[in-house]
Design a protein around this motif. Structure first.
Motif, PDB file in Angstrom:
ATOM      1  N   GLU A  24       0.835  -1.186   0.000  1.00 28.81           N
ATOM      2  CA  GLU A  24       0.000   0.000   0.000  1.00 28.81           C
ATOM      3  C   GLU A  24       0.874   1.242   0.000  1.00 28.81           C
ATOM      4  O   GLU A  24       2.059   1.192   0.357  1.00 28.81           O
ATOM      5  CB  GLU A  24      -0.958   0.020   1.189  1.00 28.81           C
ATOM      6  N   GLU A  30       1.100   5.100   1.459  1.00 31.10           N
ATOM      7  CA  GLU A  30       0.617   6.036   2.468  1.00 31.10           C
ATOM      8  C   GLU A  30       0.890   7.444   1.963  1.00 31.10           C
ATOM      9  O   GLU A  30       2.043   7.866   1.869  1.00 31.10           O
ATOM     10  CB  GLU A  30       1.321   5.790   3.800  1.00 31.10           C
ATOM     11  N   ASN A  72      -7.414   7.959   7.165  1.00 32.06           N
ATOM     12  CA  ASN A  72      -7.198   8.161   8.592  1.00 32.06           C
ATOM     13  C   ASN A  72      -8.214   9.164   9.127  1.00 32.06           C
ATOM     14  O   ASN A  72      -8.376  10.244   8.564  1.00 32.06           O
ATOM     15  CB  ASN A  72      -5.776   8.671   8.842  1.00 32.06           C
ATOM     16  N   LEU A  80      -3.738  11.382   6.318  1.00 31.14           N
ATOM     17  CA  LEU A  80      -3.117  10.229   5.673  1.00 31.14           C
ATOM     18  C   LEU A  80      -4.172   9.387   4.970  1.00 31.14           C
ATOM     19  O   LEU A  80      -5.204   9.040   5.550  1.00 31.14           O
ATOM     20  CB  LEU A  80      -2.364   9.383   6.699  1.00 31.14           C
ATOM     21  N   TYR A  96      -4.570   5.840   2.571  1.00 32.36           N
ATOM     22  CA  TYR A  96      -3.879   4.589   2.275  1.00 32.36           C
ATOM     23  C   TYR A  96      -4.463   3.978   1.006  1.00 32.36           C
ATOM     24  O   TYR A  96      -5.659   3.699   0.937  1.00 32.36           O
ATOM     25  CB  TYR A  96      -4.010   3.622   3.447  1.00 32.36           C
TER      26      TYR A  96
END
Length: 236
Positions: free
Chosen positions: A167, A169, A205, A216, A218
């Motif tokens: 992933e 970020e 997030n 953030l 993802y």
């Protein structure tokens, strides 16, 4: 003359960051001791539950034997206290001794049983310590970092990464993050990979980062040969 027609307009947000594995594990020794039998190195593939190394176990084995012998001794004390209680109970029924003597025998039996249970619990703790001297891989993956060498007394041993799930970020500004939704698609360009990679927003997030106030996001990256943890990616 131009013919008017309806078209779909798209807008994008630039994203960048480093790839990282969703599943990583930093393998540490659970008990103190000298490291033995560590043979895996960076790049080796391991399976979940595979034995990676061992911790010198003579001290832990001695403690286990001591705890088991202590448990056996306390079990013998329980048997003695039980016989004493049974004898006193028979004497009370026959009227030869008072109820007070039987109550004392009952208290001694309860104390012996409690001591036996405590000794058994100590033996179980010692048995777990012996089992913990065998260091196993918690997840399947590849060794990305080997920290310790055989003969050392250290806590951290190796790091394992699972490249089957990667992933990205990405940090977005508060204004840009408002328009981002789970499931949105992204096209990423990764260093060393000639073709663009498709990604999708998997999680957002719920909290902004302290200081920068960035959010953030993802993105799940489609698996592809050649992708590695730590590679830099950018796209929209």
């Amino acid at each position: 003359v131009a013919t008017a027609r309806v078209v779909e307009l798209q807008t994008g947000l630039p994203v960048s960051g480093a790839l990282k594995a969703v599943q990583t594990a930093l393998v540490k020794a659970r008990v103190p001791g000298e490291l033995q039998g560590l043979t895996v190195r960076e790049g080796d593939t391991v399976q979940a539950g595979q034995v990676l190394a061992r911790i010198e176990s003579s001290d832990h084995a001695d403690r286990l034997r001591q705890a088991e012998q202590q448990a056996s001794a306390t079990q013998a004390q329980v048997a003695i206290a039980q016989r004493q209680y049974d004898n006193n109970a028979a004497l009370v029924r026959q009227g030869f001794i008072s109820q007070t003597a039987l109550d004392t025998s009952q208290a001694n039996l309860n104390a012996a049983q409690a001591t036996w249970r405590a000794a058994r619990a100590g033996a179980e703790v010692a048995r777990k310590s012996v089992a913990d001297t065998v260091v196993r891989a918690p997840i399947a993956g590849q060794i990305s970092r080997r920290v310790a060498q055989p003969g050392e007394r250290v806590a951290t041993i190796v790091e394992i990464v699972d490249l089957r799930q990667l992933e990205l970020e990405a940090a977005l500004s508060p204004a840009d993050s408002v328009a981002v939704r789970v499931g949105q698609q992204a096209t990423l360009h990764i260093e060393g990979v000639p073709q663009p990679i498709t990604a999708a927003v998997a999680r957002i997030n719920p909290s902004a980062q302290a200081g920068s106030r960035s959010v953030l996001v993802y993105l799940t990256v489609a698996p592809q040969p050649g992708l590695r943890q730590g590679l830099f990616a950018q796209g929209a």
